[in-house]
Design a protein around this motif. Sequence first.
Motif, PDB file in Angstrom:
ATOM      1  N   GLY A  45       0.703  -1.100   0.446  1.00 49.99           N
ATOM      2  CA  GLY A  45      -0.098  -0.328  -0.421  1.00 49.99           C
ATOM      3  C   GLY A  45       1.177   1.355  -0.028  1.00 49.99           C
ATOM      4  N   LYS A  46       0.520   2.132   0.920  1.00 43.21           N
ATOM      5  CA  LYS A  46       1.388   3.100   1.050  1.00 43.21           C
ATOM      6  C   LYS A  46       1.533   3.591   2.498  1.00 43.21           C
ATOM      7  N   CYS A  49       4.540   6.453   2.467  1.00 45.51           N
ATOM      8  CA  CYS A  49       3.852   7.375   2.198  1.00 45.51           C
ATOM      9  C   CYS A  49       3.592   7.700   4.428  1.00 45.51           C
ATOM     10  N   ASN A  50       2.993   6.541   4.433  1.00 42.31           N
ATOM     11  CA  ASN A  50       2.233   6.782   5.335  1.00 42.31           C
ATOM     12  C   ASN A  50       3.551   6.965   7.412  1.00 42.31           C
ATOM     13  N   SER A  51       4.586   5.461   6.909  1.00 45.33           N
ATOM     14  CA  SER A  51       6.017   5.381   7.370  1.00 45.33           C
ATOM     15  C   SER A  51       7.393   5.935   7.842  1.00 45.33           C
ATOM     16  N   GLN A  57       7.339  13.679   6.672  1.00 44.58           N
ATOM     17  CA  GLN A  57       8.152  14.347   8.826  1.00 44.58           C
ATOM     18  C   GLN A  57       8.916  15.729   8.558  1.00 44.58           C
ATOM     19  N   CYS A 169       1.896  15.983   0.313  1.00 37.72           N
ATOM     20  CA  CYS A 169       1.337  14.641   0.479  1.00 37.72           C
ATOM     21  C   CYS A 169       0.552  14.420  -0.673  1.00 37.72           C
ATOM     22  N   THR A 178       1.130   5.990  -6.202  1.00 35.46           N
ATOM     23  CA  THR A 178       1.995   4.624  -5.042  1.00 35.46           C
ATOM     24  C   THR A 178      -0.490   4.250  -4.945  1.00 35.46           C
ATOM     25  N   GLN A 179      -0.481   5.453  -4.778  1.00 37.25           N
ATOM     26  CA  GLN A 179      -2.718   4.796  -4.012  1.00 37.25           C
ATOM     27  C   GLN A 179      -3.113   4.487  -5.595  1.00 37.25           C
TER      28      GLN A 179
END
Lengths: 191, 65
Positions: A45-46, A49-51, A57, A169, A178-179
């Motif tokens: 997934g993403k 982006c998420n982590s 950041q 974002c 990526t989405q």
Amino acid sequence: MKKWNEYLWIFSAVYMTLGFFNILFAWIGLICFITPLLLSIIGKGKIYCNSYCGRGQLFELLGSRFKLSSNRSIPAFVRSKWFRYGFLAFFMTMFSIMVFSTYLVFNGTNNLKEVITLLWTIKLPWNWTNTSTVSPWIAQFAFGFYSVMLTSTILGLITMYFFKPRSWCVYCPMGTMTQSISMLKHRRMVK
Amino acid sequence: MRKAVVNQKECVACGVCAKTCPRQAISIFHGIYAVVNEDLCVGCKKCERACPASVIQVVQKEAAS
């Protein structure tokens, strides 16, 4: 305790700084292009982006912790499909032109231009690095790629200031890609 | 009860809400959109304020039985 991946903003900050000293470091930035795509292709997934996105950041840190963001809502059209895919198409077109100009240096049609192009228009002379140790096309790609990275950082900083910290974002071309990959992999779940 | 509701059609799945949520009530579903676990959500509005796309709203909902 903070996890290691919460410090990836340092990677982003160091990367942008290194480009000022030696343009050849720009190549490292390919990690930020390849990793998110690979992760979404293998079905994560993403998660980038998420982590793991250092740039996200960094905007969060500057906008929230250092209070450099006005925290306003982004105009609704920016999150619309046509704007996000339109910006992705524009970004990819400019990226392809950059790769093509690298090719023209590679095959000897053009000479190396030691210039950073900001926001696709402003040309800054950037000739303090000794690039004679590498093939001209390797240096040309570094200039082109760093132009892409610096331009998107500046756009992100501008929208961080006017809107929410991570408003980059919303229209980040990597995020849109990526989405889309995630949507293709889970077609039935798309709303 | 107040619960966070995500406009999943316009969600960019960036994960800022999931990071902000003090109750770990939000997850990013397969990189497509954010999903709120209403059993955990306390309607604190932290995600609503943090969402870069402004697609989360905390609304009044009927109590789940």
